[in-house]
Scaffold this motif. Structure first.
Motif, PDB file in Angstrom:
ATOM      1  N   TYR A 119      96.570  -1.102  70.844  1.00  0.00           N
ATOM      2  CA  TYR A 119      95.554  -0.982  69.734  1.00  0.00           C
ATOM      3  C   TYR A 119      95.000  -2.425  69.469  1.00  0.00           C
ATOM      4  CZ  TYR A 119      93.495  -0.649  65.277  1.00  0.00           C
ATOM      5  OH  TYR A 119      92.296  -0.538  64.245  1.00  0.00           O
ATOM      6  N   ASN A 138      88.813   1.111  71.139  1.00  0.00           N
ATOM      7  CA  ASN A 138      89.976   1.739  71.183  1.00  0.00           C
ATOM      8  C   ASN A 138      90.309   2.332  72.778  1.00  0.00           C
ATOM      9  OD1 ASN A 138      90.562   1.885  68.370  1.00  0.00           O
ATOM     10  ND2 ASN A 138      89.274   3.577  68.191  1.00  0.00           N
ATOM     11  N   ARG A 166     103.343   4.748  61.593  1.00  0.00           N
ATOM     12  CA  ARG A 166     102.819   5.501  60.448  1.00  0.00           C
ATOM     13  C   ARG A 166     102.568   4.577  59.477  1.00  0.00           C
ATOM     14  NH1 ARG A 166     102.722  10.661  59.995  1.00  0.00           N
ATOM     15  NH2 ARG A 166     104.940  10.819  60.736  1.00  0.00           N
ATOM     16  N   ASP A 225      99.966   4.964  57.037  1.00  0.00           N
ATOM     17  CA  ASP A 225      99.098   5.789  56.095  1.00  0.00           C
ATOM     18  C   ASP A 225      97.525   5.270  56.268  1.00  0.00           C
ATOM     19  OD1 ASP A 225     101.218   7.129  55.058  1.00  0.00           O
ATOM     20  OD2 ASP A 225     101.977   5.222  54.049  1.00  0.00           O
ATOM     21  N   SER A 226      97.037   5.357  57.483  1.00  0.00           N
ATOM     22  CA  SER A 226      95.814   5.403  57.852  1.00  0.00           C
ATOM     23  C   SER A 226      95.147   6.766  57.648  1.00  0.00           C
ATOM     24  CB  SER A 226      95.324   4.772  59.103  1.00  0.00           C
ATOM     25  OG  SER A 226      96.103   3.180  59.325  1.00  0.00           O
ATOM     26  N   PRO A 227      93.726   6.649  57.445  1.00  0.00           N
ATOM     27  CA  PRO A 227      93.089   8.185  57.390  1.00  0.00           C
ATOM     28  C   PRO A 227      93.082   8.930  58.580  1.00  0.00           C
ATOM     29  CG  PRO A 227      91.586   6.131  56.933  1.00  0.00           C
ATOM     30  CD  PRO A 227      92.910   5.736  57.321  1.00  0.00           C
ATOM     31  N   ASP A 228      93.169   8.415  59.728  1.00  0.00           N
ATOM     32  CA  ASP A 228      92.976   8.964  60.963  1.00  0.00           C
ATOM     33  C   ASP A 228      94.088   9.194  61.889  1.00  0.00           C
ATOM     34  OD1 ASP A 228      90.264   9.578  60.441  1.00  0.00           O
ATOM     35  OD2 ASP A 228      89.565   7.699  61.448  1.00  0.00           O
ATOM     36  N   GLU A 229      95.180   8.630  61.410  1.00  0.00           N
ATOM     37  CA  GLU A 229      96.253   8.521  62.343  1.00  0.00           C
ATOM     38  C   GLU A 229      97.045   9.891  62.759  1.00  0.00           C
ATOM     39  OE1 GLU A 229      99.927   7.496  59.231  1.00  0.00           O
ATOM     40  OE2 GLU A 229      99.143   5.824  60.331  1.00  0.00           O
ATOM     41  N   GLU A 230      97.110  10.706  61.714  1.00  0.00           N
ATOM     42  CA  GLU A 230      97.575  12.106  62.104  1.00  0.00           C
ATOM     43  C   GLU A 230      96.837  12.859  63.180  1.00  0.00           C
ATOM     44  OE1 GLU A 230     100.759  13.438  61.384  1.00  0.00           O
ATOM     45  OE2 GLU A 230     101.053  11.557  60.276  1.00  0.00           O
ATOM     46  N   SER A 231      95.436  12.599  63.263  1.00  0.00           N
ATOM     47  CA  SER A 231      94.641  13.142  64.312  1.00  0.00           C
ATOM     48  C   SER A 231      94.930  12.416  65.376  1.00  0.00           C
ATOM     49  CB  SER A 231      93.165  13.124  63.834  1.00  0.00           C
ATOM     50  OG  SER A 231      92.630  12.146  63.560  1.00  0.00           O
ATOM     51  N   PHE A 232      95.067  11.088  65.500  1.00  0.00           N
ATOM     52  CA  PHE A 232      95.675  10.210  66.528  1.00  0.00           C
ATOM     53  C   PHE A 232      96.593  10.720  67.398  1.00  0.00           C
ATOM     54  CE2 PHE A 232      97.535   6.351  68.217  1.00  0.00           C
ATOM     55  CZ  PHE A 232      96.850   6.039  69.443  1.00  0.00           C
ATOM     56  N   GLU A 255      98.038  13.866  66.983  1.00  0.00           N
ATOM     57  CA  GLU A 255      98.156  14.971  67.553  1.00  0.00           C
ATOM     58  C   GLU A 255      97.145  14.893  68.973  1.00  0.00           C
ATOM     59  OE1 GLU A 255      98.377  18.798  68.161  1.00  0.00           O
ATOM     60  OE2 GLU A 255      99.258  17.626  66.498  1.00  0.00           O
TER      61      GLU A 255
END
Length: 165
Positions: A20, A30, A55, A57-64, A66
């Motif tokens: 990254y 990216n 982790r 706590d960035s807004p899009d990290e969970e979608s990344f 996944e």
């Protein structure tokens, strides 16, 4: 050392933080993990693909995370640590190294997706154990010691349209 062949068993270990920061600092883009995995495996038998992520706590990290799983990566997630002085630390160097050594008995080739010089000694150890080691990273941020310690180096910078979103 093992040569590349169709039945070769490979494992791909991706240092997501390193990738990254390299892609952002050099290209402000990216990494395309799907293409990176495809090009790293090169039609061989994929035994395991692991992406090491932080982790933060960035807004899009969970979608990344996944998206990585949808591509075929197992994700190993570490929480970022914040110290009393406000500094932050999170890296997977020891975890990646332990997994690489553990997987060495089950694969012919281990592919490290990182430019981090800390993995140079790991490459030497794996090669001594008879495992082919390939490094996939950006030339601009890949340590010379790491490239020298590997059997081969795939420069993501040479095909940025393939490896970057």
């Amino acid at each position: 050392m093992t040569e590349i062949h169709e039945g070769q068993r490979v494992a791909v270990l991706a240092d997501s933080q390193n990738l990254y920061h390299s892609a952002q600092s050099v290209y402000s883009r990216n990494v395309d993990y799907s293409k990176m995995l495809e090009k790293a495996v090169m039609g061989r038998q994929l035994t395991r693909a692991i992406a090491y992520v932080i982790r933060a706590d960035s807004p899009d990290e969970e979608s990344f995370f996944e998206a990585l799983r949808d591509i075929g990566f197992e994700t190993k997630i570490k929480e970022i640590k914040t110290f009393g002085d406000g500094s932050k630390k999170a890296d997977w160097d020891v975890g990646i190294s332990l997994d690489a050594v553990t997987l060495a008995d089950h694969v012919d080739t281990l592919i490290l997706c990182t430019g981090d010089a800390d993995f140079s000694r790991l490459c030497s150890h794996l090669r001594h154990e008879g495992v082919r080691v390939e490094v996939v990273a950006f030339e601009e941020s890949a340590a010379a010691d790491l490239k020298a310690a590997a059997d081969s180096f795939i420069d993501m910078s040479k095909r940025e349209d393939t490896f970057l979103l």
